[in-house]
Design a protein around this motif. Structure first.
Motif, mmCIF file in Angstrom:
data_model
loop_
_atom_site.group_PDB
_atom_site.id
_atom_site.type_symbol
_atom_site.label_atom_id
_atom_site.label_comp_id
_atom_site.label_asym_id
_atom_site.label_seq_id
_atom_site.Cartn_x
_atom_site.Cartn_y
_atom_site.Cartn_z
ATOM 1 N N ILE A 191 -14.472 -6.089 -52.847
ATOM 2 C CA ILE A 191 -13.467 -5.374 -52.056
ATOM 3 C C ILE A 191 -13.523 -5.856 -50.603
ATOM 4 N N LYS A 192 -14.754 -6.017 -50.086
ATOM 5 C CA LYS A 192 -14.921 -6.498 -48.715
ATOM 6 C C LYS A 192 -14.322 -7.892 -48.587
ATOM 7 N N GLU A 193 -14.505 -8.752 -49.608
ATOM 8 C CA GLU A 193 -13.933 -10.104 -49.588
ATOM 9 C C GLU A 193 -12.407 -10.032 -49.574
ATOM 10 N N TYR A 194 -11.835 -9.122 -50.329
ATOM 11 C CA TYR A 194 -10.373 -8.968 -50.339
ATOM 12 C C TYR A 194 -9.869 -8.569 -48.951
ATOM 13 N N PHE A 195 -10.561 -7.623 -48.329
ATOM 14 C CA PHE A 195 -10.158 -7.203 -46.976
ATOM 15 C C PHE A 195 -10.282 -8.357 -45.974
ATOM 16 N N GLU A 196 -11.312 -9.198 -46.139
ATOM 17 C CA GLU A 196 -11.465 -10.350 -45.243
ATOM 18 C C GLU A 196 -10.331 -11.354 -45.438
ATOM 19 N N VAL A 197 -9.927 -11.572 -46.703
ATOM 20 C CA VAL A 197 -8.806 -12.478 -46.992
ATOM 21 C C VAL A 197 -7.516 -11.903 -46.390
ATOM 22 N N ILE A 198 -7.329 -10.593 -46.584
ATOM 23 C CA ILE A 198 -6.138 -9.940 -46.023
ATOM 24 C C ILE A 198 -6.116 -10.107 -44.505
ATOM 25 N N ARG A 199 -7.263 -9.896 -43.864
ATOM 26 C CA ARG A 199 -7.353 -10.003 -42.400
ATOM 27 C C ARG A 199 -7.081 -11.436 -41.946
ATOM 28 N N GLU A 200 -7.699 -12.416 -42.570
ATOM 29 C CA GLU A 200 -7.515 -13.816 -42.180
ATOM 30 C C GLU A 200 -6.064 -14.253 -42.376
ATOM 31 N N ASN A 201 -5.501 -13.901 -43.534
ATOM 32 C CA ASN A 201 -4.103 -14.273 -43.796
ATOM 33 C C ASN A 201 -3.149 -13.561 -42.839
ATOM 34 N N SER A 202 -3.435 -12.315 -42.514
ATOM 35 C CA SER A 202 -2.600 -11.564 -41.570
ATOM 36 C C SER A 202 -2.663 -12.189 -40.184
ATOM 37 N N ILE A 203 -3.855 -12.610 -39.767
ATOM 38 C CA ILE A 203 -3.996 -13.266 -38.455
ATOM 39 C C ILE A 203 -3.242 -14.596 -38.457
ATOM 40 N N ASP A 204 -3.364 -15.358 -39.554
ATOM 41 C CA ASP A 204 -2.628 -16.631 -39.657
ATOM 42 C C ASP A 204 -1.115 -16.381 -39.611
ATOM 43 N N LEU A 205 -0.649 -15.373 -40.347
ATOM 44 C CA LEU A 205 0.769 -15.040 -40.351
ATOM 45 C C LEU A 205 1.227 -14.599 -38.964
ATOM 46 N N LEU A 206 0.420 -13.813 -38.291
ATOM 47 C CA LEU A 206 0.742 -13.371 -36.934
ATOM 48 C C LEU A 206 0.842 -14.570 -35.987
ATOM 49 N N ASP A 207 -0.059 -15.512 -36.111
ATOM 50 C CA ASP A 207 -0.017 -16.721 -35.283
ATOM 51 C C ASP A 207 1.242 -17.536 -35.557
ATOM 52 N N MET A 208 1.598 -17.680 -36.840
ATOM 53 C CA MET A 208 2.811 -18.436 -37.185
ATOM 54 C C MET A 208 4.057 -17.751 -36.633
ATOM 55 N N ILE A 209 4.128 -16.445 -36.783
ATOM 56 C CA ILE A 209 5.284 -15.699 -36.273
ATOM 57 C C ILE A 209 5.363 -15.836 -34.757
ATOM 58 N N SER A 210 4.223 -15.726 -34.081
ATOM 59 C CA SER A 210 4.211 -15.876 -32.624
ATOM 60 C C SER A 210 4.690 -17.262 -32.211
ATOM 61 N N GLU A 211 4.203 -18.295 -32.917
ATOM 62 C CA GLU A 211 4.625 -19.661 -32.606
ATOM 63 C C GLU A 211 6.116 -19.851 -32.856
ATOM 64 N N LEU A 212 6.631 -19.328 -33.968
ATOM 65 C CA LEU A 212 8.060 -19.443 -34.267
ATOM 66 C C LEU A 212 8.914 -18.736 -33.209
ATOM 67 N N LEU A 213 8.510 -17.544 -32.835
ATOM 68 C CA LEU A 213 9.270 -16.810 -31.819
ATOM 69 C C LEU A 213 9.217 -17.529 -30.472
ATOM 70 N N ASN A 214 8.049 -18.052 -30.105
ATOM 71 C CA ASN A 214 7.943 -18.806 -28.850
ATOM 72 C C ASN A 214 8.792 -20.067 -28.887
ATOM 73 N N LEU A 215 8.762 -20.773 -30.023
ATOM 74 C CA LEU A 215 9.563 -21.980 -30.169
ATOM 75 C C LEU A 215 11.056 -21.656 -30.054
ATOM 76 N N ALA A 216 11.494 -20.626 -30.762
ATOM 77 C CA ALA A 216 12.901 -20.232 -30.716
ATOM 78 C C ALA A 216 13.296 -19.795 -29.305
ATOM 79 N N LYS A 217 12.435 -19.053 -28.645
ATOM 80 C CA LYS A 217 12.724 -18.581 -27.285
ATOM 81 C C LYS A 217 12.787 -19.756 -26.316
ATOM 82 N N ASN A 218 11.863 -20.715 -26.451
ATOM 83 C CA ASN A 218 11.872 -21.893 -25.580
ATOM 84 C C ASN A 218 13.115 -22.741 -25.801
ATOM 85 N N GLN A 219 13.537 -22.880 -27.054
ATOM 86 C CA GLN A 219 14.756 -23.637 -27.329
ATOM 87 C C GLN A 219 15.971 -22.928 -26.748
ATOM 88 N N MET A 220 15.982 -21.618 -26.817
ATOM 89 C CA MET A 220 17.093 -20.859 -26.257
ATOM 90 C C MET A 220 17.128 -21.020 -24.740
#
Length: 186
Positions: free
Chosen positions: A143-172
């Motif tokens: 269960i702890k391993e599942y929570f760690e995977v969820i946390r790591e994937n969520s952080i990666d997803l958050l980073d990707m979303i932040s990069e996409l929003l920054n890229l879109a904002k910079n292009q705008m």
């Protein structure tokens, strides 16, 4: 100066009357010519002053066929053309102001969209990351391993979303600005 006879008095009187008649005729001719020139010239001056003050309403065309009539007609045609051009300019200004208002609204809508997307995507991910951290701290084993995977994937997803929003904002922000007002189009 010789002897003035009886015949010379009537001749002098006739000469004086003739001169007075010529002088009266000359005075009358000067008055008539003055009216023929002075009144139209005053109208011309008033028309030009009216144009200079921004009154482009055309004046009446002249019926005269001389140079003054031609000048009056030319000023009337110029006033008509200026009135048309002024109307076109007013319409162009109104159109450009409306286009500018639409562009400003579009910019505001874009900014609102990015803020909304930022809020709607990042806030739930922060919640998932925080809950997975609580899960990591409170659990063990698989269960702890599942929570760690969820946390790591969520952080990666958050980073990707932040990069996409920054890229879109910079292009705008770096998009080339288009000129909304073209003087050549007038």
């Amino acid at each position: 100066v010789g002897d003035i006879g009886i015949d010379s008095v009537p001749m002098r009187l006739h000469a004086a009357v003739s001169m007075l008649a010529m002088l009266a005729g000359l005075t009358l001719m000067i008055v008539i010519l003055s009216r023929q020139i002075d009144i139209p010239m005053k109208r011309l001056v008033n028309s030009v002053l009216s144009l200079r003050n921004g009154n482009f309403k055309s004046s009446d065309k002249s019926n005269r066929e001389d140079e003054i009539g031609a000048l009056e007609n030319s000023i009337a045609q110029t006033a008509e053309r200026l009135n048309i051009l002024y109307g076109n300019l007013q319409k162009t200004i109104k159109d450009k102001e409306a286009a500018l208002a639409r562009a400003k609204k579009a910019e505001k809508d874009k900014a609102d969209f990015f803020n909304r997307v930022n809020h709607e995507l990042k806030n739930p991910l922060h919640g998932i990351i925080n809950y997975s951290r609580f899960g990591i701290e409170a659990s063990e084993g698989k269960i702890k391993e599942y929570f760690e995977v969820i946390r790591e994937n969520s952080i990666d997803l958050l980073d990707m979303i932040s990069e996409l929003l920054n890229l879109a904002k910079n292009q705008m922000l770096s998009a080339p600005e288009k000129t909304l007002f073209d003087m050549k189009g007038l």
